[in-house]
Design a protein around this motif. Structure first.
Motif, mmCIF file in Angstrom:
data_model
loop_
_atom_site.group_PDB
_atom_site.id
_atom_site.type_symbol
_atom_site.label_atom_id
_atom_site.label_comp_id
_atom_site.label_asym_id
_atom_site.label_seq_id
_atom_site.Cartn_x
_atom_site.Cartn_y
_atom_site.Cartn_z
ATOM 1 N N GLU A 123 5.621 76.718 23.094
ATOM 2 C CA GLU A 123 6.873 77.442 23.270
ATOM 3 C C GLU A 123 7.474 77.014 24.600
ATOM 4 N N GLY A 124 8.793 76.937 24.641
ATOM 5 C CA GLY A 124 9.437 76.493 25.869
ATOM 6 C C GLY A 124 10.915 76.817 25.885
ATOM 7 N N VAL A 125 11.584 76.300 26.910
ATOM 8 C CA VAL A 125 13.024 76.534 27.085
ATOM 9 C C VAL A 125 13.692 75.185 27.263
ATOM 10 N N ASP A 126 14.755 74.912 26.464
ATOM 11 C CA ASP A 126 15.433 73.621 26.571
ATOM 12 C C ASP A 126 16.474 73.636 27.685
ATOM 13 N N LYS A 127 17.230 72.551 27.816
ATOM 14 C CA LYS A 127 18.203 72.398 28.891
ATOM 15 C C LYS A 127 19.325 73.429 28.840
ATOM 16 N N GLN A 128 19.604 73.949 27.632
ATOM 17 C CA GLN A 128 20.659 74.947 27.465
ATOM 18 C C GLN A 128 20.135 76.374 27.658
ATOM 19 N N GLY A 129 18.858 76.489 28.005
ATOM 20 C CA GLY A 129 18.268 77.800 28.197
ATOM 21 C C GLY A 129 17.844 78.476 26.910
ATOM 22 N N LYS A 130 17.854 77.726 25.808
ATOM 23 C CA LYS A 130 17.489 78.282 24.511
ATOM 24 C C LYS A 130 15.980 78.182 24.309
ATOM 25 N N LYS A 131 15.386 79.264 23.798
ATOM 26 C CA LYS A 131 13.955 79.262 23.519
ATOM 27 C C LYS A 131 13.663 78.395 22.286
ATOM 28 N N VAL A 132 12.714 77.514 22.422
ATOM 29 C CA VAL A 132 12.320 76.639 21.316
ATOM 30 C C VAL A 132 10.800 76.668 21.188
ATOM 31 N N LYS A 133 10.318 76.338 20.005
ATOM 32 C CA LYS A 133 8.883 76.285 19.779
ATOM 33 C C LYS A 133 8.590 75.276 18.684
ATOM 34 N N GLY A 134 7.335 74.898 18.575
ATOM 35 C CA GLY A 134 6.970 73.921 17.552
ATOM 36 C C GLY A 134 5.487 73.622 17.597
ATOM 37 N N ILE A 135 5.124 72.579 16.902
ATOM 38 C CA ILE A 135 3.725 72.145 16.835
ATOM 39 C C ILE A 135 3.674 70.655 17.136
ATOM 40 N N MET A 136 2.696 70.242 17.925
ATOM 41 C CA MET A 136 2.572 68.841 18.313
ATOM 42 C C MET A 136 1.109 68.418 18.238
ATOM 43 N N GLU A 137 0.889 67.210 17.755
ATOM 44 C CA GLU A 137 -0.462 66.651 17.727
ATOM 45 C C GLU A 137 -0.651 65.779 18.955
ATOM 46 N N ALA A 138 -1.697 66.081 19.727
ATOM 47 C CA ALA A 138 -1.928 65.348 20.965
ATOM 48 C C ALA A 138 -3.401 65.407 21.319
ATOM 49 N N ALA A 139 -3.765 64.639 22.365
ATOM 50 C CA ALA A 139 -5.162 64.602 22.788
ATOM 51 C C ALA A 139 -5.507 65.726 23.757
ATOM 52 N N SER A 140 -4.491 66.297 24.441
ATOM 53 C CA SER A 140 -4.761 67.339 25.422
ATOM 54 C C SER A 140 -3.517 68.176 25.674
ATOM 55 N N VAL A 141 -3.722 69.309 26.356
ATOM 56 C CA VAL A 141 -2.603 70.185 26.731
ATOM 57 C C VAL A 141 -1.695 69.469 27.716
#
Length: 408
Positions: free
Chosen positions: A17-35
């Protein structure tokens, strides 16, 4: 200097979960090796991460594995939607909700969320490297930059479909003899463990010498009963060792792949399939406008054979210094003269992608014919093999009975 084997990192699914450049809350799922990798990737995309956590595996929830065929179908559907003028986010929504595989639905909807938050399609796809490799992302990036994403996706879908078809033919060619060998081993083991000991107890009361063939089979039965764990363990251990070594040793990959190319009948099919895959991949990349040197990187990874991977990397190094593609291909000694001449014509006429596509079509047809011929050739050989193995055991057990009948 020998190239060291590269151990691929283990990818996990992370919910963020995070905040984009416009200040809008966004979330999603990502495949990665680490946090840390997730945080770094999000920041590069203009998202300030607020919460990143590894996705928990829900007990007793089984999902279908995402196969290459699923990616090919998704690509074809997406290309059709975009060609019809449907907006990208809506296209992802339609394709995602209509997909039968829940795991694939999750990936598609996660990409949709990224696109809606302003992320480029290439970046959204690159978050899922297990399913969208560098070749796929490079082609999509070329399509986005040129403004012909629908056409590029159509080419990618065609490429995926043809590559899957050629892989399927190779697997079918290898599966048939392997399956017969496994069945023959199982039947032989059952006869040695359960059937032959019954005959042995019957022969004990004959009071006469047994034929040499019968003695040999009985001794084999006793050895298998006493050492079955060692025999099966050796077979399984050898397979596991070769598989483990192949994944982690560059030298093992080179030696096994070279041996496979020289193997009678099967080697010829594998070589033709590899050349078809090389030609199809390079044709698709070149037609999409990807520079030749950069395209050869993806072609090497898609070759599926270590010998051709090393040959393609050698071609890349030669081409980067100004050598013609056809001259470099000829220097490797891995490509038939017809392929080299077709590439030469393509370079001279400026239609290299079309010539490579024709080469791919030719060798794909060659693989079709070779697999069909192999199946016809193997059927009588396999029947004869099973007859000799199983029939030999049966005859060995009945020889003493025939001998007793003759004396009576």
């Amino acid at each position: 200097m020998a190239e060291a084997a590269i151990k691929k990192p283990k990818f996990d699914a992370f919910l963020w979960e995070g905040v984009d450049k416009q200040g809008k809350k966004v979330k999603g799922i990502m495949e990665a090796a680490s946090v840390a990798y997730v945080n770094a990737t999000l920041r590069r995309q203009g998202v300030n991460p607020v919460k990143v956590a590894k996705q928990r595996k829900v007990a007793f929830k089984f999902k279908k594995k995402i196969k290459t065929k699923d990616i090919a179908v998704f690509t074809r559907q997406l290309a059709t939607m975009l060609t019809s003028g449907i907006p990208m986010a809506q296209s992802f929504d339609i394709v995602g909700k209509g997909h039968e595989n829940p795991a694939m639905q999750e990936i598609i909807m996660a990409i949709k969320q990224d696109i809606e938050s302003g992320t480029a399609l290439t970046q959204a796809l690159s978050k899922h490297p297990l399913y969208f490799d560098a070749l796929y992302c490079n082609l999509v990036q070329a399509g986005e930059q040129a403004g012909i994403l629908d056409g590029i996706l159509d080419k990618v879908a065609t490429y995926k479909e043809k590559i899957e078809a050629i892989k399927g033919k190779i697997k079918s060619a290898l599966f048939y003899p392997m399956a017969v060998l496994v069945v023959a081993f199982v039947i032989t083991a059952v006869l040695l463990v359960f059937v032959i000991p019954q005959f042995e107890s019957l022969f004990a009361g004959f009071g006469a010498d047994l034929p040499a063939m019968t003695k040999m089979v009985i001794d084999l039965s006793k050895a298998f009963q006493n050492w079955w764990w060692a025999i099966i363990g050796s077979i399984v251990g050898t397979v596991v060792f070769l598989s483990y070594s192949y994944k982690r040793s560059i030298k093992m990959q080179h030696n096994l792949d070279r041996a496979l190319l020289k193997f009678p009948v099967i080697g010829d099919i594998v070589k033709k399939a590899t050349i078809a895959r090389f030609s199809r991949t390079l044709a698709t990349m070149f037609a999409a406008g990807v520079p030749l040197v950069e395209a050869l990187d993806s072609v090497a990874g898609a070759s599926g054979n270590r010998v051709y991977y090393e040959g393609t990397m050698a071609i890349k190094n030669d081409v980067s210094t100004g050598m013609q593609l056809q001259s470099s291909m000829n220097a490797t000694g891995l490509f038939p003269n017809m392929v080299v001449q077709m590439v030469a014509i393509g370079e001279e006429s400026g239609e290299l992608d079309k010539m490579l596509s024709k080469v791919a079509d030719f060798y794909e047809a060659e693989v079709d014919d070779a697999v069909a011929g192999l199946s016809s050739l193997l059927e009588p050989i396999i029947m004869a093999f099973l007859g000799i193995v199983i029939g030999g055991l049966v005859v060995a057990m009945y020889l003493p009975i025939f001998k007793l009948a003759a004396t009576v």
